[in-house]
Design an enzyme around this catalytic site. Sequence first.
Site, PDB file in Angstrom:
ATOM      1  N   GLY A 214       0.781  -1.229   0.000  1.00 36.44           N
ATOM      2  CA  GLY A 214       0.000   0.000   0.000  1.00 36.44           C
ATOM      3  C   GLY A 214       0.807   1.270   0.000  1.00 36.44           C
ATOM      4  N   THR A 218       2.868   0.019  -7.099  1.00 33.92           N
ATOM      5  CA  THR A 218       2.169  -0.106  -8.375  1.00 33.92           C
ATOM      6  C   THR A 218       1.950   1.271  -8.989  1.00 33.92           C
ATOM      7  OG1 THR A 218       0.996  -1.929  -7.323  1.00 33.92           O
ATOM      8  CG2 THR A 218       0.191  -1.211  -9.460  1.00 33.92           C
ATOM      9  N   GLU A 437      -7.791  -0.739  30.282  1.00 35.94           N
ATOM     10  CA  GLU A 437      -7.484   0.380  29.381  1.00 35.94           C
ATOM     11  C   GLU A 437      -7.083   1.621  30.165  1.00 35.94           C
ATOM     12  OE1 GLU A 437      -6.993  -0.103  26.359  1.00 35.94           O
ATOM     13  OE2 GLU A 437      -7.929  -2.073  26.204  1.00 35.94           O
TER      14      GLU A 437
HETATM   15  P1  ADP Z   1       1.515  -1.217  -3.498  1.00 33.35           P
HETATM   16  O1  ADP Z   1       1.684  -1.573  -4.917  1.00 33.35           O
HETATM   17  O2  ADP Z   1       2.744  -0.631  -2.871  1.00 33.35           O
HETATM   18  O3  ADP Z   1       0.914  -2.265  -2.629  1.00 33.35           O
HETATM   19  P2  ADP Z   1      -0.407   0.572  -4.586  1.00 33.35           P
HETATM   20  O4  ADP Z   1       0.414   1.330  -5.543  1.00 33.35           O
HETATM   21  O5  ADP Z   1      -1.252  -0.512  -5.136  1.00 33.35           O
HETATM   22  O6  ADP Z   1       0.497   0.004  -3.427  1.00 33.35           O
HETATM   23  O7  ADP Z   1      -1.296   1.598  -3.771  1.00 33.35           O
HETATM   24  C1  ADP Z   1      -2.683   1.441  -3.648  1.00 33.35           C
HETATM   25  C2  ADP Z   1      -3.360   2.777  -3.736  1.00 33.35           C
HETATM   26  O8  ADP Z   1      -3.015   3.583  -2.624  1.00 33.35           O
HETATM   27  C3  ADP Z   1      -2.912   3.561  -4.939  1.00 33.35           C
HETATM   28  O9  ADP Z   1      -3.692   3.258  -6.057  1.00 33.35           O
HETATM   29  C4  ADP Z   1      -3.138   4.989  -4.481  1.00 33.35           C
HETATM   30  O10 ADP Z   1      -4.483   5.343  -4.612  1.00 33.35           O
HETATM   31  C5  ADP Z   1      -2.812   4.935  -3.019  1.00 33.35           C
HETATM   32  N1  ADP Z   1      -1.426   5.290  -2.728  1.00 33.35           N
HETATM   33  C6  ADP Z   1      -0.500   4.490  -2.193  1.00 33.35           C
HETATM   34  N2  ADP Z   1       0.658   5.125  -2.022  1.00 33.35           N
HETATM   35  C7  ADP Z   1       0.494   6.369  -2.484  1.00 33.35           C
HETATM   36  C8  ADP Z   1       1.348   7.519  -2.578  1.00 33.35           C
HETATM   37  N3  ADP Z   1       2.620   7.474  -2.168  1.00 33.35           N
HETATM   38  N4  ADP Z   1       0.839   8.627  -3.107  1.00 33.35           N
HETATM   39  C9  ADP Z   1      -0.436   8.672  -3.515  1.00 33.35           C
HETATM   40  N5  ADP Z   1      -1.285   7.633  -3.450  1.00 33.35           N
HETATM   41  C10 ADP Z   1      -0.845   6.493  -2.937  1.00 33.35           C
HETATM   42 ZN    ZN Z   2      -3.848  -3.862  26.765  1.00 43.59          ZN
END
Ligand code: ADP
Ligand code: ZN
Length: 625
Positions: A214, A218, A437
């Site tokens: 994330g 990609t 907590e």
């Molecule tokens: P990975 O391939 O590293 O698992 P992705 O490129 O699939 O992550 O990211 C998923 C979505 O999260 C992207 O399509 C985008 O919408 C958002 N995202 C992730 N990182 C960024 C970033 N650095 N800047 C802007 N959007 C991002």
């Molecule tokens: Zn705890």
Amino acid sequence: MAIRQDDNQPNRRFGVINLVLIGVGVLLLLSSFLPNQGMQQVPRVPYSLFINQVDADSVKRAFITQDQIRYELATPVEGQPSVLATTPIFDMELPHRLEQHGVEFAAAPPKRPSFITTALSWIVPPLIFIVVLQFFARRAMGGGGSQGALSFTKSKAKVYVPDEQSRVTFADVAGVDEAKAELTEIVDFLKKPERYTAIGARIPKGVLLVGPPGTGKTLLSKAVAGEADVPFFIISGSEFVELFVGAGAARVRDLFEQAKKKAPCIIFIDELDAIGKSRSGSMGVVGGNDEREQTLNQLLTEMDGFASKDKPVIVLAATNQPETLDAALLRPGRFDRQVLVDRPDLSGRLTILEIYGKKVKLAEGVDLQKIAAATSGFAGADLANLVNEAALLAARAYRTTVEQADLNEAIERVVAGLEKRSRVLQDDEKRVVAYHEVGHAIVGHLMPGGSKVAKISIVPRGMSALGYTLQLPTEDRFLNSREDLQGQIATLLGGRSAEEVVFGKITTGAANDLQRATDIAEQMVGTFGMSDTLGPLAYDKQGGGRFLGGTNNPRRVVSDATAQAIDKEVRALVDNGHNTALGILNSNRDLLETIAQRILEKEVIEGDELKELLSSSHLPEAVAA
Ligand code: ADP
Ligand code: ZN
């Protein structure tokens, strides 16, 4: 390769197949008739009748074969057949009986297959085999996407050709500036390969993007394609690995074949670790994994193979477990460049929030800076998700803009999963969770470590948390002092300590706290060299994936005595934190009670109210001194 002319002429193909099948059918029919030639149909009678007739001496002669007995009557009746047949049953007495009654009998010689039958049995099976094989081969090779289930050797890569609307550029990616800087060079290679090849420079073939899920790996790859204005093939490593051995390798071949036609272009392989796992590491796996190995070998071959000077194909691949990759993948000429795509820092998060904030309607005066400060550890995808959650919340409340409160609530949703009010705690469980907590909150408030307690809740969330104490770091911290870490251990043990102080017994609810506390203590001794007795030595070897939060580093070879000393030291650190927590809670017993009662009424305490309550806490004399 042979010429494939008739891919698009299914009629002709099926014509040939039908013809062959019909031919085979006719021959088979013929062959079943052939042995019967020369034997006219004769009426069949029951075996018992035959025996009776033999016993009555009315049978002249009999001809016995395996599947029938034909016999001729001695005194044929006018108008009735003189030759009859019956089905033989297993009867050892028959020859004797026939002899007794003077029947002339003979048996057929063992059946010799006729020439035609022999020929058929040799020719037909291979013929069928060849036809079937050709049929499959054609289907597998055939172009066009509608070839159905047998196209398993084709790569499933999706191709994007950038156009004006869908183009992703570096401006869409934020918070990963170093990665962007490295990839800018790749864009240049794709745009003007001549400039590099003219002076004999080798254009890199593979770039490995390493980072947690994330973080935009990609997205970055798409941006490289967008910036360079070249086609973009995307496929996940797991899509290569299939049931059929050899299919993965064939797909790799197909993918590169397609890509070369569209060069210059980019191939993006997500989850490279699915095929690129270290081969030596998989030795112990039962049965090994031939398929993956073949696929990997094919990938290596392809990467070594394509060296077109002015039409580069650059392979970008993503992984979050670089340490598991086969060393062969990382050699020069393959994925020899590695780019770290890490979680964004404070300013990176702010830029990402701004990007996604523009896509929704934000209310006046929304402070994204605050949100960025509260989302340490979030990846880009989490932030995108957060903004979307906030917009959903606003829409649900029939508001037209997203307000700060929506964003705040969205943080919690993303952090702790969606609210699950349906999960009902028993009253006594609720009491335990409340004190637990509050224990975390009081100790956390008094301990150093940079986090301030922002919220206590006993509303169950997500899958496992029964309650939670939300600590927000006031700033991004890259360095933690020993005191900070000790404070974190004490805070983690605060929950359990509260249970001990109040109920005098302990529950299973603290398992996760203990896990994390022990991890920190182990790192203090093994990785950060923070122990006085053991000195500034790193007893744990640094594994490749530290930035991913991996704590399972292998320990250096140490003597038994040192190993014991390490264990003792870890134990001492956790015990120390436990005692600190117990001390704090004992001397703040009344406050613990007050806040716990309050939270049992309200379920959630936060903001100024919480600040006010916690401000009357104090360190016990012993610790304060
Ligand atoms: P990975 O391939 O590293 O698992 P992705 O490129 O699939 O992550 O990211 C998923 C979505 O999260 C992207 O399509 C985008 O919408 C958002 N995202 C992730 N990182 C960024 C970033 N650095 N800047 C802007 N959007 C991002
Ligand atoms: Zn705890």
